[in-house]
Design a protein around this motif. Structure first.
Motif, short mmCIF file in Angstrom:
data_model
loop_
_atom_site.label_atom_id
_atom_site.label_comp_id
_atom_site.label_asym_id
_atom_site.label_seq_id
_atom_site.Cartn_x
_atom_site.Cartn_y
_atom_site.Cartn_z
N ASP A 243 -3.40 11.22 6.21
CA ASP A 243 -3.37 11.10 8.18
C ASP A 243 -3.76 10.38 9.18
O ASP A 243 -3.15 10.13 10.43
CB ASP A 243 -3.68 12.60 8.13
N GLU A 244 -5.12 10.02 9.23
CA GLU A 244 -5.96 9.32 9.73
C GLU A 244 -5.13 7.96 9.72
O GLU A 244 -5.29 6.74 10.33
CB GLU A 244 -7.09 9.42 8.99
N MET A 245 -5.15 7.18 8.38
CA MET A 245 -4.44 5.54 8.29
C MET A 245 -3.20 6.05 8.86
O MET A 245 -2.96 4.85 10.27
CB MET A 245 -4.43 5.16 6.84
N ASN A 246 -2.24 6.62 8.70
CA ASN A 246 -1.00 6.82 10.32
C ASN A 246 -1.03 7.00 11.21
O ASN A 246 -0.69 6.44 12.06
CB ASN A 246 0.03 8.25 9.53
N ASP A 247 -1.87 7.47 11.95
CA ASP A 247 -2.59 7.34 13.06
C ASP A 247 -3.51 6.62 12.95
O ASP A 247 -2.88 5.66 15.08
CB ASP A 247 -4.29 8.69 13.50
N LEU A 248 -3.87 5.76 12.66
CA LEU A 248 -4.37 4.40 13.05
C LEU A 248 -3.37 3.16 13.17
O LEU A 248 -3.49 2.26 13.84
CB LEU A 248 -5.12 3.62 12.16
N TYR A 249 -1.80 3.46 12.19
CA TYR A 249 -1.46 2.39 12.57
C TYR A 249 -0.67 2.51 13.24
O TYR A 249 -0.03 1.60 14.38
CB TYR A 249 -0.33 2.27 11.53
N ASN A 250 -0.49 4.34 14.20
CA ASN A 250 0.42 4.21 15.46
C ASN A 250 -0.53 4.18 16.33
O ASN A 250 0.09 3.42 17.81
CB ASN A 250 0.70 5.53 15.74
N VAL A 251 -1.73 3.51 16.15
CA VAL A 251 -2.53 2.48 17.47
C VAL A 251 -1.84 1.43 17.80
O VAL A 251 -2.23 1.07 18.93
CB VAL A 251 -3.55 2.72 17.03
N MET A 252 -1.59 0.61 17.24
CA MET A 252 -1.17 -0.45 17.83
C MET A 252 0.07 -0.84 17.70
O MET A 252 1.19 -0.61 17.40
CB MET A 252 -1.33 -1.60 15.50
N ASP A 253 0.40 -1.88 18.35
CA ASP A 253 1.60 -2.15 19.20
C ASP A 253 2.12 -4.06 18.02
O ASP A 253 2.71 -4.09 18.45
CB ASP A 253 1.16 -3.72 20.19
N LEU A 254 1.12 -4.82 17.07
CA LEU A 254 1.26 -5.28 16.52
C LEU A 254 0.53 -5.61 14.87
O LEU A 254 -0.14 -5.03 15.50
CB LEU A 254 1.49 -6.25 16.66
N TYR A 255 1.23 -5.55 14.26
CA TYR A 255 0.39 -5.79 12.94
C TYR A 255 -0.14 -7.10 12.35
O TYR A 255 1.33 -8.01 12.31
CB TYR A 255 0.95 -4.79 11.51
N LEU A 256 -0.85 -7.62 12.23
CA LEU A 256 -0.78 -9.08 12.00
C LEU A 256 -1.69 -9.09 10.45
O LEU A 256 -2.59 -8.55 10.03
CB LEU A 256 -1.48 -9.57 12.90
N ASN A 257 -1.01 -10.17 9.48
CA ASN A 257 -1.49 -9.87 8.41
C ASN A 257 -1.40 -11.99 8.74
O ASN A 257 -0.67 -12.77 8.70
CB ASN A 257 -0.55 -9.86 7.24
N LEU A 258 -2.41 -12.12 7.89
CA LEU A 258 -3.29 -13.62 7.46
C LEU A 258 -3.38 -13.97 6.50
O LEU A 258 -4.17 -15.15 6.20
CB LEU A 258 -3.46 -14.36 8.50
N SER A 259 -3.05 -12.96 4.95
CA SER A 259 -3.56 -13.73 4.32
C SER A 259 -3.37 -14.66 3.51
O SER A 259 -1.80 -15.30 3.66
CB SER A 259 -3.24 -12.95 2.84
N GLU A 260 -3.98 -15.67 2.87
CA GLU A 260 -3.71 -16.84 1.65
C GLU A 260 -2.95 -16.66 1.05
O GLU A 260 -1.72 -17.19 0.81
CB GLU A 260 -4.64 -17.80 1.74
#
Length: 364
Positions: A243-260
């Motif tokens: 539930d806290e992770m769901n809140d965390l994602y909803n805080v974001m306007d954009l998710y940025l992944n730069l994994s190699e």
């Protein structure tokens, strides 16, 4: 034959905080809801775990594994991991029980290392590596899954409350989730964010990770300070509930992944389920998951690690995508909605469980 009993085996510690144990635990919970009795097995980090599960320190001894299969009275075994994590595959007799290796490959393998197991790829690119390796049988692509009833987009009011909970001020929020390892390239994320701010943009970078100082002594807090963006970067290292992770994602306007490189990248589908648009290089895993191309980061360099290709995204190119996202909020909303639909249609754990049940029942 209908599936009633299934053994789930992890190549990583079953009592650890890793994507394998979380995925198998989720799979087990929803299998049980469909009347399928499951047992979990895998290497242990600690002395005690759930007494209803069965464990071994490793899977190197075929005799131990044979005993485990008999003790659980399983009809089949689903193995999540890489062939070298299951050394018994080459020795276990074919008549024992059907084995399914749920895996991601980034390079060619020796077909003999999987024995009689049916390889089931996580993505289409993995399926291609399996076929190029000369495997005579390759199962259907079955991706990882998440609970799309738990990872959901929040209302505008609830998003504001979530931001307050995490101490985020108003403005554009860029976020990422991942362990602080070289593979995740969190330093490049901070670099890209610094360049974003240099363009005169305003925003906050939110990084959910396990530690700010990595095992190879890379200090993210010190890096943010050197780049003079420490006042705009917020690190969250404590363990969070779903539930806290769901809140965390909803805080974001954009998710940025730069994994190699990635095997799959579950945080990407979690963000998608929350209607958060994702920016990422077009690498194996995230590059296959995203249902849109507008947020692909194309600039970077490719390095070889054996037969595996690593993509090192150019922070400058990533910053350009961040600026594009900030300036095109309507587009972001549209991409977020597309991502949510894709998550519901392809990556909901209920769909994943159904596909596994159909595959295994068809073999029994």
């Amino acid at each position: 034959m209908q599936l009633h009993r299934l053994l789930l085996m992890s190549g990583l510690s079953i009592d650890g905080k890793n994507s394998f144990s979380r995925q198998l635990s989720l799979l087990a919970r929803f299998m049980e809801q469909r009347g399928i009795k499951t047992s979990l097995s895998g290497p242990l980090r600690t002395q005690h775990y759930r007494p209803s599960s069965f464990f071994r320190k490793d899977f190197k001894n075929v005799g131990r594994v044979s005993t485990l299969l008999k003790k659980t009275d399983t009809q089949a075994a689903l193995l999540l991991g890489y062939p070298d994590q299951f050394h018994f595959l080459q020795e276990l007799p074919a008549f024992f029980v059907p084995l399914f290796l749920w895996a991601q490959f980034s390079n060619l393998i020796d077909p003999s290392c999987i024995g009689n197991a049916l390889p089931v790829p996580l993505t289409e690119k993995t399926a291609l590596f399996m076929e190029k390796s000369g495997l005579s049988r390759v199962g259907p692509v079955i991706p990882h899954g998440i609970d799309c009833a738990r990872y959901i987009p929040l209302s505008a009011e609830d998003r504001i409350n979530a931001r307050r909970k995490f101490g985020i001020r108003k403005g554009f929020v860029i976020g990422t989730v991942g362990a602080h390892t070289a593979r995740k390239q969190l330093g490049r994320v901070i670099d890209a964010f610094a360049r974003f701010l240099e363009r005169g943009c305003d925003g906050t970078l939110l990084i959910k990770t396990d530690r700010t100082l990595s095992l190879d002594s890379i200090d993210l807090e010190a890096l943010a300070e050197r780049m003079r963006v420490n006042h705009r970067v917020k690190f969250i290292t404590q363990e969070l509930s779903d539930d806290e992770m769901n809140d965390l994602y909803n805080v974001m306007d954009l998710y940025l992944n730069l994994s190699e490189w990635e095997g799959f990248c579950i945080p990407v589908i979690e963000a998608m389920a929350c209607s958060v648009p994702v920016a990422s290089p077009q690498i194996q895993g995230p590059g296959e998951i995203l249902p849109y191309r507008e947020m692909f980061i194309k600039g970077g360099t490719v390095e070889q690690e054996g037969e595996r290709s690593l993509f090192l995204a150019d922070p400058k190119e990533a910053a350009e995508i961040l600026v594009k996202a900030l300036e095109h909020r309507t587009l972001l909303q549209q991409l977020g909605e597309r991502g949510r639909r894709e998550a519901e249609q392809k990556y909901d754990i209920r769909i994943v469980v159904q596909r596994w049940e159909e595959l295994i029942s068809g073999v029994l």
